[in-house]
Design an enzyme around this catalytic site. Structure first.
Site, PDB file in Angstrom:
ATOM      1  N   ASN A   7      -7.239   3.021  15.350  1.00 33.93           N
ATOM      2  CA  ASN A   7      -7.620   1.743  14.355  1.00 33.93           C
ATOM      3  C   ASN A   7      -8.282   0.840  15.574  1.00 33.93           C
ATOM      4  O   ASN A   7      -7.713   0.426  16.430  1.00 33.93           O
ATOM      5  CB  ASN A   7      -6.200   1.389  14.137  1.00 33.93           C
ATOM      6  CG  ASN A   7      -6.246  -0.067  13.627  1.00 33.93           C
ATOM      7  OD1 ASN A   7      -7.275  -0.660  13.439  1.00 33.93           O
ATOM      8  ND2 ASN A   7      -5.066  -0.678  12.915  1.00 33.93           N
ATOM      9  N   ARG A  95      -8.901   4.080  10.597  1.00 35.73           N
ATOM     10  CA  ARG A  95      -8.792   3.101   9.755  1.00 35.73           C
ATOM     11  C   ARG A  95      -9.914   2.243   9.509  1.00 35.73           C
ATOM     12  O   ARG A  95     -10.323   1.743  10.343  1.00 35.73           O
ATOM     13  CB  ARG A  95      -7.421   2.061   9.977  1.00 35.73           C
ATOM     14  CG  ARG A  95      -7.162   1.168   9.183  1.00 35.73           C
ATOM     15  CD  ARG A  95      -6.214  -0.153   9.971  1.00 35.73           C
ATOM     16  NE  ARG A  95      -6.063  -1.092   8.980  1.00 35.73           N
ATOM     17  CZ  ARG A  95      -5.891  -2.306   8.993  1.00 35.73           C
ATOM     18  NH1 ARG A  95      -6.183  -2.516  10.302  1.00 35.73           N
ATOM     19  NH2 ARG A  95      -5.588  -3.175   8.125  1.00 35.73           N
ATOM     20  N   HIS A 184      -3.941  -3.323   2.642  1.00 34.32           N
ATOM     21  CA  HIS A 184      -2.558  -2.662   2.657  1.00 34.32           C
ATOM     22  C   HIS A 184      -2.511  -1.214   2.083  1.00 34.32           C
ATOM     23  O   HIS A 184      -1.440  -0.698   1.671  1.00 34.32           O
ATOM     24  CB  HIS A 184      -1.300  -3.278   2.510  1.00 34.32           C
ATOM     25  CG  HIS A 184      -1.130  -4.751   3.535  1.00 34.32           C
ATOM     26  ND1 HIS A 184      -0.271  -5.769   3.101  1.00 34.32           N
ATOM     27  CD2 HIS A 184      -1.326  -4.495   4.809  1.00 34.32           C
ATOM     28  CE1 HIS A 184      -0.288  -6.403   4.282  1.00 34.32           C
ATOM     29  NE2 HIS A 184      -0.901  -5.838   5.350  1.00 34.32           N
ATOM     30  N   ARG A 245      -0.514 -17.192   6.802  1.00 29.56           N
ATOM     31  CA  ARG A 245      -1.451 -17.224   5.598  1.00 29.56           C
ATOM     32  C   ARG A 245      -0.768 -18.103   4.500  1.00 29.56           C
ATOM     33  O   ARG A 245       0.247 -17.634   4.185  1.00 29.56           O
ATOM     34  CB  ARG A 245      -1.954 -15.858   5.178  1.00 29.56           C
ATOM     35  CG  ARG A 245      -2.888 -15.431   6.275  1.00 29.56           C
ATOM     36  CD  ARG A 245      -3.354 -13.891   5.676  1.00 29.56           C
ATOM     37  NE  ARG A 245      -3.039 -12.839   6.745  1.00 29.56           N
ATOM     38  CZ  ARG A 245      -3.212 -11.491   6.565  1.00 29.56           C
ATOM     39  NH1 ARG A 245      -3.155 -10.975   5.656  1.00 29.56           N
ATOM     40  NH2 ARG A 245      -2.707 -11.054   7.678  1.00 29.56           N
ATOM     41  N   GLU A 388       1.475   4.050   8.289  1.00 31.81           N
ATOM     42  CA  GLU A 388       0.062   4.060   7.947  1.00 31.81           C
ATOM     43  C   GLU A 388      -0.749   5.267   8.815  1.00 31.81           C
ATOM     44  O   GLU A 388      -1.666   5.683   8.165  1.00 31.81           O
ATOM     45  CB  GLU A 388      -0.484   2.626   8.194  1.00 31.81           C
ATOM     46  CG  GLU A 388       0.099   1.628   7.128  1.00 31.81           C
ATOM     47  CD  GLU A 388      -0.108   0.308   7.459  1.00 31.81           C
ATOM     48  OE1 GLU A 388       0.707  -0.284   8.319  1.00 31.81           O
ATOM     49  OE2 GLU A 388      -1.073  -0.176   7.065  1.00 31.81           O
TER      50      GLU A 388
END
Ligand code: ADP
Length: 402
Positions: A7, A95, A184, A245, A388
């Site tokens: 990643n 990823r 996601h 956020r 993940e």
């Protein structure tokens, strides 16, 4: 069979090496502050096994190539290495954040796939270039080893036009591909599969609502293993309230604030992405700190928590309506897996809708997949730890026909 998962960020690179026969992590690591004299590499051998060993390096990695060379040296170290030779690595899974509309499954990287990643720089200007760089570095350092891209947006491609279109002029979709993509996806896909496994059914036979609540938060409505709606949109800003956020707000607020506060478009974007959410309301973006402040009587921290819960609960209701039948509501990621109070509040008062949380079980700390609803709960409430990296490793093998 060993699969390396990478990643790559703009100045960092996370990695995990899996032995896929046992689905175990041989080692994991993080190179940070690449390009900065104060770079670091933390390499963990046999993480989470009780025999874990950590190597920490402080070094100036001028480029990602240097960081990854050091990773290979540690992987193959004569004393502590988990492999003898890098040729033992069968494939590399990467990823990648944005695949646009063309990517509906994990993809073997070739010139066309790389162009697709480039074509979507516009939607993920921080992530996609870094992800592509990670791929190109891997191609250089592991010649002949297949690279596979696993895309965050892929699962969201299950949405139909009624769910993914914005009610803006249609030409914006035609000209700029402005639509909802969702993020996601790797986590949501993994959880959908795990939920089906929990019921001993095929994914096609299970409907679930997944609440991925971490620093970034998103929820997904899954019908028969397919994502039919998700809370994030064109960017990961839409939807729930998050650490920094704001999530969904009245869009007219943006030009209003820009006008009243004299903000540029970039400043408004920073305000919504980096200075809002839990942080904007109570001064901290970490849910553990929000609880610590709230418990000391901080009203703003209480408000931030209540707002976050309110939005999760509203989204559960919305997804129950579009799914019609729901087998399970699943909580995952840092907050979802660990914050018993948030889970309790989000599911409270929904008994008439078939959700009966077991408060005692919910607040007992245990690991692994577990049920936190009462037996009589028509809809099961589950905690499933997300993974993940494992999903990327599994997808990598699958797409290579293994
Ligand atoms: P990311 O989106 O960066 O992957 P994570 O999934 O690791 O984030 O989640 C980070 C969030 O999880 C933080 O807000 C952190 O406070 C929260 N968290 C971790 N442990 C707990 C806990 N025991 N109780 C409440 N929140 C927690």
């Amino acid at each position: 069979m060993k699969v390396l998962v990478i990643n790559a960020g703009s100045s960092s690179c996370k990695y995990q090496l899996f032995e896929m026969d046992s689905e175990s992590v041989l080692c994991s690591g993080l190179v940070e502050r690449i390009g900065d004299p104060t770079g670091t590499l933390v390499h963990k051998i046999a993480p989470g096994t009780g025999k874990e060993k950590t190597v920490r390096l402080e070094q100036h990695f001028t480029t990602h190539v240097e960081g990854m060379r050091e990773m290979i040296r540690l992987l193959t170290d004569p004393e502590d290495g988990v492999i003898k030779n890098k040729a033992e690595i069968f494939a590399i899974g990467h990823r990648v954040v944005h695949g646009g509309e063309d990517v509906t499954m994990p993809t073997v990287i070739d010139a066309k796939a790389k162009q697709m990643i480039r074509d979507n720089f516009i939607f993920a200007p921080l992530h996609n270039p870094a992800n592509l760089m990670g791929i190109e570095v891997a191609e250089t350092l592991f010649p002949g080893v297949p690279n596979v891209g696993v895309f965050d947006t892929e699962f969201g491609m299950g949405m139909k036009a009624d769910a993914f279109m914005y009610p803006l002029p249609y030409s914006l979709y035609e000209d700029l591909r402005i639509r909802r993509y969702g993020f996601h996806g790797t986590s949501h896909k993994y959880i959908a599969r795990k939920t089906a496994q929990f019921f001993g059914k095929r994914p096609e036979d299970v409907n679930n609502i997944t609440c991925h609540l971490g620093n970034g938060c998103s929820m997904t409505a899954v019908r028969g293993g397919v994502c039919i709606d998700t809370s994030m949109g064109l960017t990961p800003l839409e939807g729930l309230m998050m650490g920094t956020r704001c999530g969904s707000i009245d869009p007219a607020l943006v030009p209003f604030i820009m006008d009243k506060k004299g903000l540029s478009a970039i400043e408004a974007d920073t305000l919504m992405n980096k200075q809002s959410g839990l942080l904007g309301i109570c001064g901290t973006n970490d849910m553990r700190d929000v609880h610590a402040k709230r418990e000391k009587g901080d009203n703003k921290a209480q408000l931030a928590f209540d707002m976050a819960v309110w939005r999760v609960k509203k989204q559960i209701g919305a997804y129950m309506a579009i799914l019609g039948h729901v087998d399970a509501i699943v909580f995952t990621a840092g907050i979802g897996e660990n914050d018993a109070f948030l889970r309790e509040k989000a599911c409270k008062g929904m008994e008439d809708l078939g959700i009966v949380i077991d408060v005692q079980e919910n607040s007992t700390r245990k690991s692994g997949v577990r049920v936190i609803s009462k037996l009589e709960s028509k809809i099961k409430v589950l905690i499933i730890p997300t993974n993940e990296e494992l999903e990327i490793a599994q997808s990598t093998l699958l797409v290579l026909g293994k």
